[in-house]
Design a protein around this motif. Structure first.
Motif, PDB file in Angstrom:
ATOM      1  N   SER A 255     -11.185  -2.010  13.513  1.00 15.53           N
ATOM      2  CA  SER A 255     -11.286  -1.869  12.056  1.00 15.53           C
ATOM      3  C   SER A 255     -12.386  -0.864  11.782  1.00 15.53           C
ATOM      4  CB  SER A 255     -11.670  -3.198  11.391  1.00 15.53           C
ATOM      5  OG  SER A 255     -10.570  -4.063  11.380  1.00 15.53           O
TER       6      SER A 255
ATOM      7  N   LYS B  36      -0.630  -7.633  11.570  1.00 11.80           N
ATOM      8  CA  LYS B  36      -0.189  -6.782  12.679  1.00 11.80           C
ATOM      9  C   LYS B  36      -0.570  -7.395  14.027  1.00 11.80           C
ATOM     10  CE  LYS B  36      -1.807  -3.186  10.406  1.00 11.80           C
ATOM     11  NZ  LYS B  36      -2.604  -1.961  10.393  1.00 11.80           N
TER      12      LYS B  36
ATOM     13  N   PRO C 123     -16.299 -10.048   1.019  1.00  5.80           N
ATOM     14  CA  PRO C 123     -15.951 -11.056   0.013  1.00  5.80           C
ATOM     15  C   PRO C 123     -17.164 -11.581  -0.748  1.00  5.80           C
ATOM     16  CG  PRO C 123     -14.851 -11.522   2.092  1.00  5.80           C
ATOM     17  CD  PRO C 123     -15.878 -10.464   2.373  1.00  5.80           C
TER      18      PRO C 123
ATOM     19  N   THR D 281     -11.763  -7.218  11.623  1.00  2.72           N
ATOM     20  CA  THR D 281     -12.063  -7.118  10.190  1.00  2.72           C
ATOM     21  C   THR D 281     -13.330  -7.912   9.849  1.00  2.72           C
ATOM     22  OG1 THR D 281      -9.680  -6.989   9.802  1.00  2.72           O
ATOM     23  CG2 THR D 281     -11.068  -7.423   7.878  1.00  2.72           C
TER      24      THR D 281
ATOM     25  N   LEU E 278      -9.068  -6.335  -4.090  1.00  2.00           N
ATOM     26  CA  LEU E 278      -8.462  -5.128  -3.489  1.00  2.00           C
ATOM     27  C   LEU E 278      -7.597  -4.380  -4.495  1.00  2.00           C
ATOM     28  CD1 LEU E 278      -7.203  -6.382  -0.057  1.00  2.00           C
ATOM     29  CD2 LEU E 278      -8.458  -4.271  -0.392  1.00  2.00           C
TER      30      LEU E 278
ATOM     31  N   ASP F 258     -11.666 -13.286   4.459  1.00  2.00           N
ATOM     32  CA  ASP F 258     -11.183 -14.118   3.362  1.00  2.00           C
ATOM     33  C   ASP F 258      -9.882 -13.527   2.835  1.00  2.00           C
ATOM     34  OD1 ASP F 258     -10.659 -15.551   1.036  1.00  2.00           O
ATOM     35  OD2 ASP F 258     -12.796 -15.950   0.704  1.00  2.00           O
TER      36      ASP F 258
ATOM     37  N   ALA G 181     -16.530 -14.071   6.050  1.00  2.00           N
ATOM     38  CA  ALA G 181     -16.382 -12.606   6.186  1.00  2.00           C
ATOM     39  C   ALA G 181     -14.912 -12.220   6.176  1.00  2.00           C
ATOM     40  CB  ALA G 181     -17.048 -12.122   7.474  1.00  2.00           C
TER      41      ALA G 181
ATOM     42  N   GLU H 251     -10.863   4.545   7.644  1.00  2.00           N
ATOM     43  CA  GLU H 251      -9.442   4.448   7.360  1.00  2.00           C
ATOM     44  C   GLU H 251      -9.239   4.058   5.911  1.00  2.00           C
ATOM     45  OE1 GLU H 251      -6.589   2.796  10.316  1.00  2.00           O
ATOM     46  OE2 GLU H 251      -8.440   1.757  10.806  1.00  2.00           O
TER      47      GLU H 251
ATOM     48  N   MET I  52       0.831  -1.210   0.000  1.00  2.00           N
ATOM     49  CA  MET I  52       0.000   0.000   0.000  1.00  2.00           C
ATOM     50  C   MET I  52       0.859   1.252   0.000  1.00  2.00           C
ATOM     51  SD  MET I  52      -3.360  -0.447   2.057  1.00  2.00           S
ATOM     52  CE  MET I  52      -4.407  -1.853   1.904  1.00  2.00           C
TER      53      MET I  52
ATOM     54  N   GLY J 255      -2.974  -8.810   5.266  1.00  2.00           N
ATOM     55  CA  GLY J 255      -3.083  -7.490   5.890  1.00  2.00           C
ATOM     56  C   GLY J 255      -4.132  -7.397   6.995  1.00  2.00           C
ATOM     57  N   ALA J 256      -5.114  -8.266   6.964  1.00  2.00           N
ATOM     58  CA  ALA J 256      -6.181  -8.192   7.974  1.00  2.00           C
ATOM     59  C   ALA J 256      -5.752  -8.737   9.326  1.00  2.00           C
ATOM     60  CB  ALA J 256      -7.416  -8.953   7.479  1.00  2.00           C
TER      61      ALA J 256
ATOM     62  N   ASP K  90      -7.326  -8.935  15.733  1.00  2.00           N
ATOM     63  CA  ASP K  90      -7.151  -8.320  14.416  1.00  2.00           C
ATOM     64  C   ASP K  90      -8.045  -9.005  13.378  1.00  2.00           C
ATOM     65  OD1 ASP K  90      -6.187  -6.643  12.487  1.00  2.00           O
ATOM     66  OD2 ASP K  90      -4.154  -7.422  12.477  1.00  2.00           O
TER      67      ASP K  90
ATOM     68  N   ASP L 165      -3.410 -12.099   0.800  1.00  2.00           N
ATOM     69  CA  ASP L 165      -2.973 -10.860   1.456  1.00  2.00           C
ATOM     70  C   ASP L 165      -3.310 -11.029   2.937  1.00  2.00           C
ATOM     71  OD1 ASP L 165      -2.694  -8.299   2.467  1.00  2.00           O
ATOM     72  OD2 ASP L 165      -4.568  -7.584   1.580  1.00  2.00           O
TER      73      ASP L 165
ATOM     74  N   HIS M 103     -11.432   0.294   2.599  1.00  2.68           N
ATOM     75  CA  HIS M 103     -10.547  -0.835   2.261  1.00  2.68           C
ATOM     76  C   HIS M 103     -10.940  -2.188   2.841  1.00  2.68           C
ATOM     77  CE1 HIS M 103      -7.967  -0.948   6.121  1.00  2.68           C
ATOM     78  NE2 HIS M 103      -9.141  -0.440   6.378  1.00  2.68           N
ATOM     79  N   ILE M 104     -12.082  -2.254   3.523  1.00  2.00           N
ATOM     80  CA  ILE M 104     -12.496  -3.568   4.021  1.00  2.00           C
ATOM     81  C   ILE M 104     -13.578  -4.103   3.091  1.00  2.00           C
ATOM     82  CG2 ILE M 104     -13.399  -4.882   5.975  1.00  2.00           C
ATOM     83  CD1 ILE M 104     -12.251  -2.669   7.780  1.00  2.00           C
ATOM     84  N   ILE M 105     -13.217  -5.179   2.411  1.00  2.00           N
ATOM     85  CA  ILE M 105     -14.053  -5.698   1.328  1.00  2.00           C
ATOM     86  C   ILE M 105     -14.975  -6.790   1.847  1.00  2.00           C
ATOM     87  CG2 ILE M 105     -13.948  -6.943  -0.895  1.00  2.00           C
ATOM     88  CD1 ILE M 105     -12.828  -4.112  -1.128  1.00  2.00           C
TER      89      ILE M 105
HETATM   90  P1  ADP Z   1      -5.976  -2.214   9.060  1.00  2.00           P
HETATM   91  O1  ADP Z   1      -5.581  -2.017   7.643  1.00  2.00           O
HETATM   92  O2  ADP Z   1      -6.262  -0.958   9.767  1.00  2.00           O
HETATM   93  O3  ADP Z   1      -5.072  -3.141   9.789  1.00  2.00           O
HETATM   94  P2  ADP Z   1      -7.838  -4.400   9.044  1.00  2.00           P
HETATM   95  O4  ADP Z   1      -7.155  -5.202  10.089  1.00  2.00           O
HETATM   96  O5  ADP Z   1      -9.315  -4.380   9.123  1.00  2.00           O
HETATM   97  O6  ADP Z   1      -7.390  -2.901   9.012  1.00  2.00           O
HETATM   98  O7  ADP Z   1      -7.373  -5.023   7.670  1.00  2.00           O
HETATM   99  C1  ADP Z   1      -7.790  -4.497   6.453  1.00  2.00           C
HETATM  100  C2  ADP Z   1      -6.900  -5.093   5.389  1.00  2.00           C
HETATM  101  O8  ADP Z   1      -7.182  -6.477   5.219  1.00  2.00           O
HETATM  102  C3  ADP Z   1      -7.139  -4.455   4.039  1.00  2.00           C
HETATM  103  O9  ADP Z   1      -6.270  -3.380   3.827  1.00  2.00           O
HETATM  104  C4  ADP Z   1      -6.861  -5.603   3.093  1.00  2.00           C
HETATM  105  O10 ADP Z   1      -5.477  -5.746   2.904  1.00  2.00           O
HETATM  106  C5  ADP Z   1      -7.365  -6.797   3.846  1.00  2.00           C
HETATM  107  N1  ADP Z   1      -8.794  -7.094   3.684  1.00  2.00           N
HETATM  108  C6  ADP Z   1      -9.826  -6.282   3.320  1.00  2.00           C
HETATM  109  N2  ADP Z   1     -11.004  -6.925   3.387  1.00  2.00           N
HETATM  110  C7  ADP Z   1     -10.727  -8.176   3.813  1.00  2.00           C
HETATM  111  C8  ADP Z   1     -11.525  -9.327   4.103  1.00  2.00           C
HETATM  112  N3  ADP Z   1     -12.853  -9.311   3.988  1.00  2.00           N
HETATM  113  N4  ADP Z   1     -10.886 -10.436   4.522  1.00  2.00           N
HETATM  114  C9  ADP Z   1      -9.541 -10.467   4.661  1.00  2.00           C
HETATM  115  N5  ADP Z   1      -8.732  -9.444   4.405  1.00  2.00           N
HETATM  116  C10 ADP Z   1      -9.316  -8.299   3.998  1.00  2.00           C
END
Ligand code: ADP
Ligand code: MG
Length: 337
Positions: free
Chosen positions: A235, A168, A256, A284, A113, A106, A104, A239, A1, A164-165, A280, A162, A252-254
């Motif tokens: 989440s 961290k 699925p 999400t 994304l 995925d 939810a 943001e 990102m 990213g969810a 975490d 990915d 940015h939260i999709i």
């Molecule tokens: P942050 O980015 O603040 O850590 P989240 O922990 O909610 O927020 O993670 C969002 C990130 O997870 C998005 O930037 C993307 O990379 C990914 N993501 C978005 N939607 C989904 C989803 N439904 N399932 C899994 N990963 C997702």
């Protein structure tokens, strides 16, 4: 990102004034996993903070989706890859939570994304056909994890991951493990809003006070939660979002199920619990699920607490943290039984 697109932590630490009782403290700040991180530890800190930073950099090198040489980069390029035990563990956990939350969460949502431009900041609202084609590749059940001495992961052609969810959250668990192992009993780990509080605030001798950012006015806290030895992860739809030519704001939260930013009626979901990766992953997933399904999931599974904020400006909070929460914005609040 995009690094310029960082929005500050969803949950921010309330600054507590130092009192005479505050013991020696050390702090480290750095940029990793596309966000600012800050760790503060109290007492005999020695090299612990540097060890935490090294560990988080190590995880970033394994997990970064934008790094071709990372476990995830290699897997996404080739469809199969030998990976570290950490990567395998996160993927297995994400598959488990994906199953429990009805998809939810995925971690194969990455192709979608990318199409929205959330990975580059080059935003675009995809048309329905494009999304439907991409959604055919979104299915976490297709990920195979083989647990050898060196674990291996395989996905069908076109499926991309990915983490990213939940990366961290996993990193916060690892950092907490390092600090605890080195005898630190009081610390705050803030990985871009993913908070892990260790012990209590040594200055006040009271629980840590963690501010929950209000989605309605970003420089204020909607409330404060008091915790000891807990992760707190939020989440939110406020943001990493953009406003398109159609005047709509997309985040940015999709979901699925649709391939579009989740519109579940929530503006934020905060999860409080023992494990960073759980909080975490669930923050999400529960955000995507919306209040009713989130409440049902909580009733059935338990093991965590949550604070949900609806688009109407209502707070829904589970019983376990209701007494530890101060409703600063005085929004209508319902305690979920
Ligand atoms: P942050 O980015 O603040 O850590 P989240 O922990 O909610 O927020 O993670 C969002 C990130 O997870 C998005 O930037 C993307 O990379 C990914 N993501 C978005 N939607 C989904 C989803 N439904 N399932 C899994 N990963 C997702
Ligand atoms: Mg998350």
């Amino acid at each position: 990102m995009k690094k310029t697109n960082i929005i500050a932590a969803a949950a921010v630490l309330l600054l507590t004034s130092c009192t005479d009782r505050t013991p020696y403290q050390e702090q480290i700040s750095f940029f990793s996993m596309d966000t600012y991180m800050e760790i503060t530890a109290y007492g005999h800190v020695n090299g612990s903070l540097a060890d935490c930073k090294d560990e988080i950099y190590r995880l970033e090198a394994l997990l970064a989706v934008t790094d071709e040489a990372s476990d995830i980069g290699r897997l996404n390029a080739a469809g199969t890859a030998d990976v570290s035990p950490d990567t395998a563990e996160i993927i297995k956990y994400a598959k488990q939570i994906g199953g429990e939350t009805g998809g939810a969460l995925d971690i194969t949502v990455y192709p979608v994304l990318k199409e929205w431009g959330f990975t580059t900041g080059d935003y675009n609202v995809p048309d329905k056909d494009t999304l439907n084609t991409l959604l055919q590749r979104v299915d976490f059940t297709q990920i195979q994890v083989e647990e050898n001495t060196v674990p291996a992961v395989a996905v069908p052609s076109g499926v991309q991951l990915d983490l990213g969810a939940l990366a961290k959250g996993y990193a916060s668990d690892k950092a907490a493990g390092i600090l605890r192992q080195q005898g630190i009993t009081s610390a705050l780990i803030n990985l871009g809003g993913n908070i892990m509080a260790i012990g209590e605030n040594p200055g006040s001798g009271a629980p840590w006070r963690i501010g929950i950012r209000t989605p309605f006015s970003l420089d204020e806290n909607i409330g404060v939660i008091e915790v000891t030895d807990k992760a707190v992860v939020t989440s939110g739809s406020y943001e990493r979002c953009f406003t398109a030519e159609d005047g709509q704001t997309y985040h940015h939260i999709i979901d699925p199920a649709t391939g579009c930013p989740a519109r579940s009626g929530l503006v934020s979901a905060t999860v409080v619990g023992d494990s960073g990766i759980m909080c975490d992953a669930l923050s999400t997933a529960l955000f995507v699920m919306g209040a009713d399904k989130a409440a049902e999931y909580h009733r059935e599974k338990g093991g965590f607490d949550m604070i949900l904020v609806t688009e109407e400006g209502e707070i829904l909070i589970t019983e376990g943290v209701a007494d530890s929460f101060t409703n600063l914005a005085n929004l209508p609040l319902t305690v979920l039984g």
